[in-house]
Scaffold this motif. Structure first.
Motif, PDB file in Angstrom:
ATOM      1  N   GLY A 140       0.785  -1.232   0.000  1.00 50.27           N
ATOM      2  CA  GLY A 140       0.000   0.000   0.000  1.00 50.27           C
ATOM      3  C   GLY A 140       0.808   1.268   0.000  1.00 50.27           C
ATOM      4  N   MET A 141       1.781   1.401   0.877  1.00 47.79           N
ATOM      5  CA  MET A 141       2.523   2.661   0.913  1.00 47.79           C
ATOM      6  C   MET A 141       3.837   2.578   1.681  1.00 47.79           C
ATOM      7  N   GLY A 142       4.356   1.396   1.871  1.00 44.07           N
ATOM      8  CA  GLY A 142       5.613   1.280   2.602  1.00 44.07           C
ATOM      9  C   GLY A 142       6.716   2.124   2.016  1.00 44.07           C
ATOM     10  N   ILE A 143       6.870   2.065   0.686  1.00 48.24           N
ATOM     11  CA  ILE A 143       7.943   2.817   0.047  1.00 48.24           C
ATOM     12  C   ILE A 143       7.686   4.320   0.123  1.00 48.24           C
ATOM     13  N   GLY A 144       6.442   4.727   0.066  1.00 47.89           N
ATOM     14  CA  GLY A 144       6.113   6.147   0.152  1.00 47.89           C
ATOM     15  C   GLY A 144       6.486   6.726   1.507  1.00 47.89           C
ATOM     16  N   LEU A 145       6.302   5.936   2.559  1.00 54.54           N
ATOM     17  CA  LEU A 145       6.660   6.405   3.894  1.00 54.54           C
ATOM     18  C   LEU A 145       8.170   6.571   4.027  1.00 54.54           C
ATOM     19  N   MET A 146       8.934   5.724   3.349  1.00 59.05           N
ATOM     20  CA  MET A 146      10.390   5.882   3.361  1.00 59.05           C
ATOM     21  C   MET A 146      10.794   7.169   2.644  1.00 59.05           C
ATOM     22  N   PHE A 147      10.104   7.482   1.570  1.00 56.14           N
ATOM     23  CA  PHE A 147      10.484   8.609   0.727  1.00 56.14           C
ATOM     24  C   PHE A 147      10.035   9.939   1.315  1.00 56.14           C
ATOM     25  N   TRP A 148       8.805   9.987   1.865  1.00 52.50           N
ATOM     26  CA  TRP A 148       8.201  11.266   2.216  1.00 52.50           C
ATOM     27  C   TRP A 148       8.081  11.558   3.701  1.00 52.50           C
ATOM     28  N   SER A 149       8.366  10.591   4.581  1.00 53.07           N
ATOM     29  CA  SER A 149       8.143  10.828   6.011  1.00 53.07           C
ATOM     30  C   SER A 149       9.017  11.949   6.561  1.00 53.07           C
ATOM     31  N   VAL A 150      10.171  12.188   5.952  1.00 50.74           N
ATOM     32  CA  VAL A 150      11.036  13.304   6.330  1.00 50.74           C
ATOM     33  C   VAL A 150      10.831  14.482   5.386  1.00 50.74           C
ATOM     34  N   ALA A 151      10.786  14.193   4.090  1.00 51.01           N
ATOM     35  CA  ALA A 151      10.733  15.263   3.080  1.00 51.01           C
ATOM     36  C   ALA A 151       9.448  16.087   3.159  1.00 51.01           C
ATOM     37  N   GLU A 152       8.310  15.440   3.409  1.00 48.10           N
ATOM     38  CA  GLU A 152       7.048  16.175   3.338  1.00 48.10           C
ATOM     39  C   GLU A 152       6.867  17.179   4.480  1.00 48.10           C
ATOM     40  N   PRO A 153       6.989  16.775   5.750  1.00 45.82           N
ATOM     41  CA  PRO A 153       6.859  17.794   6.802  1.00 45.82           C
ATOM     42  C   PRO A 153       7.924  18.884   6.692  1.00 45.82           C
ATOM     43  N   THR A 154       9.135  18.504   6.234  1.00 42.71           N
ATOM     44  CA  THR A 154      10.183  19.513   6.020  1.00 42.71           C
ATOM     45  C   THR A 154       9.763  20.511   4.953  1.00 42.71           C
ATOM     46  N   ALA A 155       9.172  20.013   3.879  1.00 41.79           N
ATOM     47  CA  ALA A 155       8.721  20.883   2.788  1.00 41.79           C
ATOM     48  C   ALA A 155       7.669  21.873   3.280  1.00 41.79           C
ATOM     49  N   TYR A 156       6.698  21.397   4.067  1.00 40.82           N
ATOM     50  CA  TYR A 156       5.639  22.290   4.561  1.00 40.82           C
ATOM     51  C   TYR A 156       6.200  23.316   5.546  1.00 40.82           C
ATOM     52  N   PHE A 157       7.049  22.849   6.444  1.00 41.13           N
ATOM     53  CA  PHE A 157       7.568  23.737   7.484  1.00 41.13           C
ATOM     54  C   PHE A 157       8.421  24.860   6.893  1.00 41.13           C
ATOM     55  N   THR A 158       9.162  24.542   5.836  1.00 41.06           N
ATOM     56  CA  THR A 158      10.055  25.540   5.228  1.00 41.06           C
ATOM     57  C   THR A 158       9.432  26.234   4.027  1.00 41.06           C
ATOM     58  N   ASP A 159       8.150  25.952   3.750  1.00 37.05           N
ATOM     59  CA  ASP A 159       7.444  26.546   2.597  1.00 37.05           C
ATOM     60  C   ASP A 159       8.184  26.253   1.293  1.00 37.05           C
ATOM     61  N   TRP A 160       8.519  24.984   1.109  1.00 38.60           N
ATOM     62  CA  TRP A 160       9.197  24.549  -0.119  1.00 38.60           C
ATOM     63  C   TRP A 160       8.249  24.620  -1.313  1.00 38.60           C
ATOM     64  N   TRP A 161       6.967  24.310  -1.084  1.00 38.56           N
ATOM     65  CA  TRP A 161       5.952  24.417  -2.134  1.00 38.56           C
ATOM     66  C   TRP A 161       4.576  24.584  -1.490  1.00 38.56           C
ATOM     67  N   GLY A 162       4.385  25.701  -0.816  1.00 34.00           N
ATOM     68  CA  GLY A 162       3.101  25.986  -0.187  1.00 34.00           C
ATOM     69  C   GLY A 162       3.018  25.436   1.226  1.00 34.00           C
ATOM     70  N   THR A 163       2.226  26.095   2.067  1.00 29.95           N
ATOM     71  CA  THR A 163       2.009  25.633   3.430  1.00 29.95           C
ATOM     72  C   THR A 163       0.533  25.320   3.632  1.00 29.95           C
ATOM     73  N   PRO A 164       0.210  24.311   4.445  1.00 28.46           N
ATOM     74  CA  PRO A 164      -1.190  23.914   4.648  1.00 28.46           C
ATOM     75  C   PRO A 164      -1.985  24.995   5.377  1.00 28.46           C
ATOM     76  N   LEU A 165      -3.135  25.341   4.810  1.00 23.30           N
ATOM     77  CA  LEU A 165      -4.033  26.346   5.379  1.00 23.30           C
ATOM     78  C   LEU A 165      -3.296  27.655   5.654  1.00 23.30           C
ATOM     79  N   ASN A 166      -2.271  27.923   4.836  1.00 21.64           N
ATOM     80  CA  ASN A 166      -1.466  29.151   4.930  1.00 21.64           C
ATOM     81  C   ASN A 166      -0.832  29.350   6.310  1.00 21.64           C
ATOM     82  N   ALA A 167      -0.472  28.249   6.970  1.00 18.82           N
ATOM     83  CA  ALA A 167       0.230  28.363   8.250  1.00 18.82           C
ATOM     84  C   ALA A 167       1.593  29.024   8.023  1.00 18.82           C
ATOM     85  N   ALA A 168       2.009  29.851   8.971  1.00 17.07           N
ATOM     86  CA  ALA A 168       3.281  30.568   8.823  1.00 17.07           C
ATOM     87  C   ALA A 168       4.446  29.586   8.864  1.00 17.07           C
ATOM     88  N   ALA A 169       5.316  29.678   7.864  1.00 15.64           N
ATOM     89  CA  ALA A 169       6.467  28.785   7.792  1.00 15.64           C
ATOM     90  C   ALA A 169       7.473  29.101   8.897  1.00 15.64           C
TER      91      ALA A 169
END
Length: 522
Positions: free
Chosen positions: A114-143
């Motif tokens: 289902g998503m084992g490989i996705g968790l390896m790839f994105w479990s670090v990259a995705e929250p980092t991307a949101y926190f640093t505003d790499w490509w948009g922030t959720p609900l316009n939360a301040a980076a």
């Protein structure tokens, strides 16, 4: 005993035996020709192909964002209702059916596919991307703020929690029920029998199965290509090996070779064994991060992320008046289209291994348990990464340079970096092998007209084709070709959203029929 439908169709009645294979006509030939046409055209004109399919992907996401969002919400609500409704007592395969696999092996296989490989790839990259505003922030939360960190984890959990597993569960339960309880072929078209009866075996059913084959093959080949890039980046990061096309294609050849051996061995001797290895290694990696990482922060993050996920579930599921357009379209709608395009593959594979479970047990295991495991995984890896960034530790503190390196950059600041990073690379590769061989079994079943045990040469054919498509596109067109393939897979998610909504209706009708006829309830 199951109460089968009254249909004159028999599994394999349209099949042709050639070249040692059991070929369903015309699904096999049309699928194979379309794959060849796509690969040759993309290699010849990678930039143009990427532009065309990126345009189709953008048009689908921007114009039908509401459909993806509404559909995904429907699937979550529908699955939760199945747990509490009387049809939850229906057993897949009939009242006397018993599970083929232990609960632990069953869960390991469905999670790895289902998503084992996705968790390896994105479990670090995705929250980092949101926190640093790499490509948009959720609900316009301040980076780069505490609130931004909380929303980064909440949004990551949103994308990997109930919604994707509900998408998989709808397809998986539909296919398992109609195959094992109603005696229909294990193929996508069977889910439409309650709505269009024997029309499922005509051109409409062929079209659905062809689209399912293409979505599965394109999705797997894309992930195999990107996974090879991540593994090559990790090997370069650790050992200085060249991170070029040659290394990446070599990884694809190695993964495909092992996947071929696995599909020849079948479910019990191949996929189950590798999935159990997967989950054991993943458990070790998770335990290591929990112990040597910021343990207190991880468990605090798990608690706050769980609460924040529930608190923001409705705002993040909303499609009306969204102001965080870059995040909303670039991440959420993209993810829903991606999960839907993967649903034929993951759903059919889960269906194959789920005989003997009740509907209530099935939905609980496929929907709720993976969500809780994902919460712990994301809190450990994503929480550790955000802790490092906020304390200006390591490369991630300088921003997200390459998503394929994010996991290794986080592990670089923990003890035993070399050993643990090598374990992570090995785990990525084994996850890809299990995805490849389980995907091959799925395509094999569809192109054999729903047969569960098609000939070995046919399994080998599709396992090799997956590797050839990924390797050829990577070698011949590079990132542009892989991007075109990914865009094509996501574009397929648009029509399949409607297919899944119709599946919900057909599945409920079928379960009600079974409840009344077999359980004797009114």
């Amino acid at each position: 005993m199951p109460d089968t439908y009254n249909t004159e169709y028999e599994v394999g009645q349209d099949n042709i035996q050639k070249f040692g294979m059991d070929i369903h006509n015309p699904v096999f030939w049309v699928s194979a020709l379309l794959v060849i046409f796509f690969v040759v055209g993309t290699i010849m004109m990678p930039e143009q192909a990427k532009q065309v399919f990126d345009g189709a992907k953008g048009w689908s996401i921007n114009n039908f964002d509401w459909l993806f969002m509404v559909g995904a919400n429907i699937f979550v609500v529908f699955c939760l209702l199945l747990i509490v409704l009387p049809v939850g007592k229906v057993r897949i395969g009939g009242e006397e059916a018993v599970p083929e696999f232990s609960t632990l092996s069953w869960f390991a296989m469905l999670f790895a596919a289902g998503m084992g490989i996705g968790l390896m790839f994105w479990s670090v990259a995705e929250p980092t991307a949101y926190f640093t505003d790499w490509w948009g922030t959720p609900l316009n939360a301040a980076a780069n703020t505490p609130e931004g960190a909380r929303m980064a984890m909440n949004a990551t959990m949103f994308h990997w929690g109930l919604h994707p597993w509900a998408i998989y569960a709808v397809v998986a339960l539909s296919l398992a029920f109609f195959a094992y309880n109603k005696g229909l072929p294990l193929t996508i078209r069977s889910a439409f029998y309650p709505l269009i009866k024997d029309g499922s075996w005509g051109w409409f059913g062929n079209l659905i199965d062809v689209v399912a084959v293409l979505a599965t093959l394109f999705g797997l080949a894309t992930s195999l290509g990107f996974g090879a890039q991540q593994a090559a980046a990790g090997l370069h990061f650790l050992f200085g090996l060249p991170n070029g096309i040659t290394t990446q294609v070599g990884i694809i050849v190695g993964v495909t070779s092992i996947a071929v051996i696995s599909v020849v061995r079948g479910l019990d001797g191949g996929v189950k064994l590798l999935s159990n290895i997967n989950m054991s290694l993943a458990g070790l990696l998770l335990l290591f991060v929990l112990v040597v990482g910021p343990t207190a922060t991880i468990f605090a993050t798990m608690w706050t992320t769980g609460l924040g996920y529930l608190e923001n579930l409705i705002p993040l599921s909303n499609w009306i008046g969204r102001e965080d357009d870059k995040f909303y379209h670039g991440w959420t709608v993209f993810y829903w289209a991606w999960w839907i395009s993967w649903s034929p593959f993951v759903g059919m594979f889960i269906a194959r291994i789920s005989r003997g479970r009740t509907v209530r047990e099935f939905i609980t295991a496929v929907l709720l348990v993976p969500t809780l495991v994902t919460l712990l995984w994301m809190a450990a890896f994503g929480g550790t990464a955000l802790e490092q960034i906020q304390n200006n530790i390591g490369a991630l503190a300088g921003g997200l340079d390459a998503v394929e390196l994010a996991m290794f950059q986080m592990l670089d600041n923990l003890p035993l970096t070399g050993i643990v990073s090598f374990l992570a690379i090995f785990l990525v590769l084994v996850f890809f092998i299990t995805s490849s061989d389980s995907g091959s079994l799925v395509i094999d079943s569809i192109t054999a007209g729903g047969k569960l045990d098609a000939p070995v040469p046919q399994r080998i054919f599709w396992a090799v084709i997956e590797g050839v498509v990924a390797g050829a596109l990577l070698f011949g067109g590079g990132a542009d070709a892989l991007g075109a393939l990914q865009a094509a897979a996501i574009t397929v998610g648009l029509p399949f959203t409607l297919v899944l909504i119709a599946m919900c209706v057909a599945l409920y009708l079928g379960l009600e029929h079974e409840r009344k006829m077999v359980l004797g309830e009114r």
